[in-house]
Design a protein around this motif. Structure first.
Motif, short mmCIF file in Angstrom:
data_model
loop_
_atom_site.label_atom_id
_atom_site.label_comp_id
_atom_site.label_asym_id
_atom_site.label_seq_id
_atom_site.Cartn_x
_atom_site.Cartn_y
_atom_site.Cartn_z
N VAL A 174 0.83 -1.20 0.00
CA VAL A 174 0.00 0.00 0.00
C VAL A 174 0.87 1.26 0.00
O VAL A 174 0.59 2.22 -0.72
N ALA A 175 1.95 1.25 0.79
CA ALA A 175 2.84 2.41 0.84
C ALA A 175 3.50 2.65 -0.52
O ALA A 175 3.63 3.80 -0.96
N CYS A 176 3.90 1.59 -1.19
CA CYS A 176 4.47 1.74 -2.53
C CYS A 176 3.42 2.25 -3.51
O CYS A 176 3.71 3.12 -4.34
N ALA A 177 2.21 1.72 -3.44
CA ALA A 177 1.15 2.17 -4.33
C ALA A 177 0.91 3.67 -4.20
O ALA A 177 0.68 4.37 -5.20
N PRO A 185 8.36 0.04 -11.55
CA PRO A 185 8.69 -0.53 -10.25
C PRO A 185 9.73 -1.64 -10.39
O PRO A 185 9.67 -2.46 -11.30
N MET A 186 10.70 -1.68 -9.49
CA MET A 186 11.75 -2.69 -9.50
C MET A 186 11.71 -3.43 -8.17
O MET A 186 12.01 -2.87 -7.13
N GLY A 187 11.31 -4.69 -8.22
CA GLY A 187 11.14 -5.47 -7.00
C GLY A 187 9.71 -5.96 -6.90
O GLY A 187 8.79 -5.39 -7.49
N GLY A 214 2.55 -2.99 -5.81
CA GLY A 214 2.03 -1.67 -5.47
C GLY A 214 1.63 -0.86 -6.69
O GLY A 214 0.57 -0.22 -6.69
N ALA A 215 2.45 -0.89 -7.73
CA ALA A 215 2.12 -0.14 -8.95
C ALA A 215 0.85 -0.68 -9.58
O ALA A 215 0.00 0.09 -10.06
N ARG A 216 0.69 -1.99 -9.59
CA ARG A 216 -0.51 -2.57 -10.17
C ARG A 216 -1.75 -2.27 -9.32
O ARG A 216 -2.84 -2.03 -9.86
N LEU A 217 -1.55 -2.23 -8.02
CA LEU A 217 -2.66 -1.85 -7.15
C LEU A 217 -3.10 -0.41 -7.43
O LEU A 217 -4.29 -0.11 -7.51
N ALA A 218 -2.13 0.49 -7.57
CA ALA A 218 -2.46 1.88 -7.89
C ALA A 218 -3.20 1.98 -9.22
O ALA A 218 -4.18 2.71 -9.36
N ARG A 219 -2.74 1.20 -10.20
CA ARG A 219 -3.35 1.22 -11.53
C ARG A 219 -4.81 0.74 -11.48
O ARG A 219 -5.67 1.26 -12.20
N LEU A 220 -5.08 -0.22 -10.62
CA LEU A 220 -6.42 -0.78 -10.53
C LEU A 220 -7.36 0.01 -9.64
O LEU A 220 -8.56 -0.27 -9.60
#
Length: 259
Positions: free
Chosen positions: A20-23, A36-38, A44-50
């Motif tokens: 969540v923090a990364c998102a 995103p690397m890792g 997190g990036a995919r969560l933000a996108r969705l």
């Protein structure tokens, strides 16, 4: 101190707070390329996108829309778009990309090292090399992900500068500061930023189950610590379902950040 907290539908693991923090690094980012690397940053990036950043562009070499995502009304392997290498380079050179890299070392100013440990002429450990870190940090926003927060990573001075921090960018002048920005550093203990008058690292939030004392002890320099540090926000029930059932059903996040 535990690595889990309880919400409405289930116990939330430390790894899920990190996701969540990364998102949040990509919240309201608009139509930019997220790199995103890792494992945890990628989730997190995919969560933000969705959820709250639907305009994000995501590619891992193939511009497939997350292997098909029912939440977006797509089938398996749906192609979202084409991002040829020349267009990718255009994005990276104009600030329209937000990278989240790793860091073998990072200092109070945000200088990052992924190249070597020890003196340059006789290092004790050879790492990745500087790779794209200098270009990333000078040409687009760059955040960092550290899965194991310790004083060996958060150091007073990095052994070699790979990613450029605020002090070195300022010293280099306008050509270096035009797109330079380090929005946040996420570790398994908390979230950090550089929103201080001298652009040095500040503790922004603690993951539930972590204390200020733990963070200070695991950091090799003096952090700016506000008087009242909030906890990293809880994932919503919908976000937990996406993390667990759609994005990372195999639970790879828990391997990177064990409870």
């Amino acid at each position: 101190m535990s690595g889990t907290e309880t919400t409405g539908i289930a116990t939330v693991s430390r790894a899920e707070y990190c996701v969540v923090a990364c998102a949040e690094a990509w919240r309201d980012a608009g139509e930019i390329l997220a790199s995103p690397m890792g494992t945890v940053p990628a989730i997190g990036a995919r969560l933000a996108r969705l959820t709250f950043s639907p305009d994000l562009l995501l590619t891992d070499g193939e511009a497939l829309l997350m292997g098909g995502t029912p939440a977006l009304g797509t089938g398996p392997g749906s192609v979202e778009g084409w991002l040829p290498f020349r267009q990718h380079l255009t994005l990276t050179a104009t600030g329209r990309r937000h990278v989240m890299m790793g860091a073998s070392q990072i200092d109070r100013h945000g200088n990052q090292n992924i190249s070597c440990i020890g003196p340059w002429n006789r290092p004790t450990r050879q790492l990745l090399g500087v790779r794209g870190a200098p270009v990333n940090t000078l040409n687009n926003p760059t955040s960092y992900w550290v899965p194991k927060h310790s004083a060996r990573v958060f150091v007073e001075h990095v052994d070699m500068v790979s990613g450029v921090g605020y002090d070195r960018a300022a010293a280099a002048g306008p050509s270096a500061t035009r797109y330079h920005r380090i929005p946040e550093v996420v570790s398994n203990l908390g979230v950090f930023d550089f929103e201080t008058p001298d652009r040095t690292m500040r503790l922004r939030s603690l993951h539930p189950g972590v204390s200020v004392e733990q963070v200070a002890e695991a950091t090799g320099f003096g952090l700016t610590i506000p008087g009242d540090v909030p906890f990293t926000r809880d994932p919503t029930d919908a976000e937990l379902r996406l993390i667990r059932e759609v994005i990372d059903p195999k639970g790879l996040r828990e391997r990177e950040v064990p409870a």
